[in-house]
Scaffold this active site. Sequence first.
Site, mmCIF file in Angstrom:
data_model
loop_
_atom_site.group_PDB
_atom_site.id
_atom_site.type_symbol
_atom_site.label_atom_id
_atom_site.label_comp_id
_atom_site.label_asym_id
_atom_site.label_seq_id
_atom_site.Cartn_x
_atom_site.Cartn_y
_atom_site.Cartn_z
ATOM 1 C CG ASP A 97 19.676 11.136 47.907
ATOM 2 O OD1 ASP A 97 20.144 10.387 47.033
ATOM 3 O OD2 ASP A 97 20.081 11.148 49.081
ATOM 4 C CG HIS B 173 28.166 12.383 46.568
ATOM 5 N ND1 HIS B 173 28.839 11.581 47.455
ATOM 6 C CD2 HIS B 173 26.948 11.784 46.370
ATOM 7 C CE1 HIS B 173 28.075 10.552 47.789
ATOM 8 N NE2 HIS B 173 26.922 10.638 47.134
HETATM 9 C C1 LIG Z 1 28.910 4.187 48.861
HETATM 10 C C2 LIG Z 1 27.875 4.711 48.268
HETATM 11 C C3 LIG Z 1 27.218 5.994 48.634
HETATM 12 C C4 LIG Z 1 27.067 6.604 49.853
HETATM 13 C C5 LIG Z 1 27.531 6.131 51.196
HETATM 14 C C6 LIG Z 1 26.317 7.806 49.622
HETATM 15 C C7 LIG Z 1 25.932 8.712 50.606
HETATM 16 C C8 LIG Z 1 25.154 9.838 50.398
HETATM 17 N N1 LIG Z 1 24.730 10.354 49.195
HETATM 18 C C9 LIG Z 1 24.006 11.488 49.394
HETATM 19 C C10 LIG Z 1 23.393 12.289 48.415
HETATM 20 C C11 LIG Z 1 23.409 12.071 47.034
HETATM 21 N N2 LIG Z 1 23.978 11.001 46.389
HETATM 22 C C12 LIG Z 1 23.805 11.133 45.038
HETATM 23 C C13 LIG Z 1 24.243 10.256 44.063
HETATM 24 C C14 LIG Z 1 24.910 9.057 44.304
HETATM 25 N N3 LIG Z 1 25.356 8.578 45.490
HETATM 26 C C15 LIG Z 1 25.934 7.337 45.327
HETATM 27 C C16 LIG Z 1 26.515 6.532 46.296
HETATM 28 C C17 LIG Z 1 26.579 6.826 47.663
HETATM 29 N N4 LIG Z 1 26.048 7.883 48.301
HETATM 30 C C18 LIG Z 1 25.842 7.045 43.942
HETATM 31 C C19 LIG Z 1 26.356 5.764 43.301
HETATM 32 C C20 LIG Z 1 25.231 8.112 43.307
HETATM 33 C C21 LIG Z 1 24.943 8.241 41.820
HETATM 34 C C22 LIG Z 1 26.140 8.811 41.138
HETATM 35 C C23 LIG Z 1 25.918 9.003 39.655
HETATM 36 O O1 LIG Z 1 26.265 8.084 38.894
HETATM 37 O O2 LIG Z 1 25.412 10.032 39.230
HETATM 38 C C24 LIG Z 1 23.085 12.348 44.797
HETATM 39 C C25 LIG Z 1 22.710 12.916 43.429
HETATM 40 C C26 LIG Z 1 21.373 12.470 42.931
HETATM 41 C C27 LIG Z 1 21.266 11.006 42.643
HETATM 42 O O3 LIG Z 1 21.702 10.537 41.592
HETATM 43 O O4 LIG Z 1 20.741 10.313 43.503
HETATM 44 C C28 LIG Z 1 22.824 12.915 46.026
HETATM 45 C C29 LIG Z 1 22.072 14.183 46.304
HETATM 46 C C30 LIG Z 1 23.974 11.704 50.780
HETATM 47 C C31 LIG Z 1 23.264 12.881 51.431
HETATM 48 C C32 LIG Z 1 24.689 10.711 51.403
HETATM 49 C C33 LIG Z 1 24.926 10.467 52.831
HETATM 50 C C34 LIG Z 1 24.270 11.002 53.809
HETATM 51 FE FE FE2 Z 2 25.179 9.567 47.331
#
Ligand SMILES: C=CC1=C(C)c2cc3[nH]c(cc4nc(cc5[nH]c(cc1n2)c(C)c5CCC(=O)O)C(CCC(=O)O)=C4C)c(C)c3C=C
Ligand code: FE2
Length: 413
Positions: free
Chosen positions: A226, A321
Amino acid sequence: MGDQNITRRRLLGTAGAAGAAGVLAGGAGGAAGYAAADPAPAALTSVGADAVAFHGTAAAPQQAGITTPAQAVAHLVAFDLAAGADRARAAALLRRWSRAAEAMTAGRAPDDDDQVALDAGPSSLTVTFGFGRSFFSRTGLTSRLPADFTPIPPFSSDALDPARGGGDLWIQIGADDPLVAFHALRVLQRAAAGTAAVRWQMNGFSRTPGATAKPRTVRNLMGQVDGTNNPKPADHDFRSALFVAGRPGGQAWMNGGSYAVVRRIRMLLDPWEQQPLARQEAVIGRRKSDGAPLSGGTESTPVDLDRMDRDGTLAVAGDAHIRVAAAQSNDGAKMLRRPFSFHDGFDPDGTPDAGLLFVAWQAAPLNGFIKVQRKLDSADALSRFIRHESSALFAVPPAARPGEYVGQGLLEG
Ligand SMILES: C=CC1=C(C)c2cc3[nH]c(cc4nc(cc5[nH]c(cc1n2)c(C)c5CCC(=O)O)C(CCC(=O)O)=C4C)c(C)c3C=C
Ligand SMILES: [Fe+2]
């Protein structure tokens, strides 16, 4: 030989080198031999010795704790001003807080220290201060509210507890040592006495430095890598996406600052862990083992959202996601995610009370979290496995200049 090593490590681990020597002086001959051969206290390891500067620089005027790598432990704490605490008392509090934070982040004892962290180095301690919208009305400063400080709207999937959200003031504490972090929390709480009281407080953690053979992107409690596609300092728009730029008619006291969205997001781990690996990977759009996108390559390979599999389906599913959250899907909206995991025990039925203390940084919430969450709220496959339980938004001014305090431009400008 092995046993001797364990004995020595335990002694040093519990009492420290000097204490171990004292214990060993009256102990068995073999152990005393260690004390004689190694009487000097060991130098701090890099974990304890590392310090993060409290003051900003011309090139990086923001407070520490935003672009700083996430430390092993964190405390997030919000305060409400006491009845009758006005602008002058708030300013005096920010001055006391800044003075204490400057000392502790440099590894020095603050005024009236309780000595809880006396033996530890700075341990990468950062202390980041922010203001909630309610602070401005409480202190007669509504004319200084920045136009970009828009409240977070309700979302259909919210299950928010107001008692664990909002707040006049916010502090984010991070450190690589739990005693150092707790010490900072307690010192700052005491310094607020009479002026502000704790509204809510949350404890988080991330990976301990040195726990992996090489630096790696951290994993969350669902097991996912993440943080991979976070904005990078080398990106051309890194600073403009994260930090407030000066503009005519803007609130100059926020220049170089940022907005922090703080959400306690519970992970529904029981149903999540029942999903087959392929389903878990489809929900995110990345491989669980190494974080590589399902469109191919390695963790750092750019995601190809148009890539089709041989069976004619999208490699990264329509509700994955990373597709729904991507800047390409949200008019370029970006944020720096710097979350910490939390685990607050188990509900009476055994359900883990665990998840993510989601902290997202952006130059304007409307072009960051709010825009992306609007989309995630209705279209994200991950939403079946998480629950947003609290929400807060803070304006985080730039770092104090030497001799000044955080927020001085607002409180005295
Ligand atoms: C509103 C914004 C976001 C929330 C709320 C959110 C919750 C959330 N995310 C994960 C796990 C992962 N998120 C990943 C990517 C990712 N997440 C957001 C935004 C929110 N996440 C963005 C902008 C992105 C990047 C998207 C992209 O352009 O690729 C990932 C993938 C790895 C990474 O890039 O970090 C994971 C895994 C959880 C578990 C969670 C709430 C508990
Ligand atoms: Fe996320």
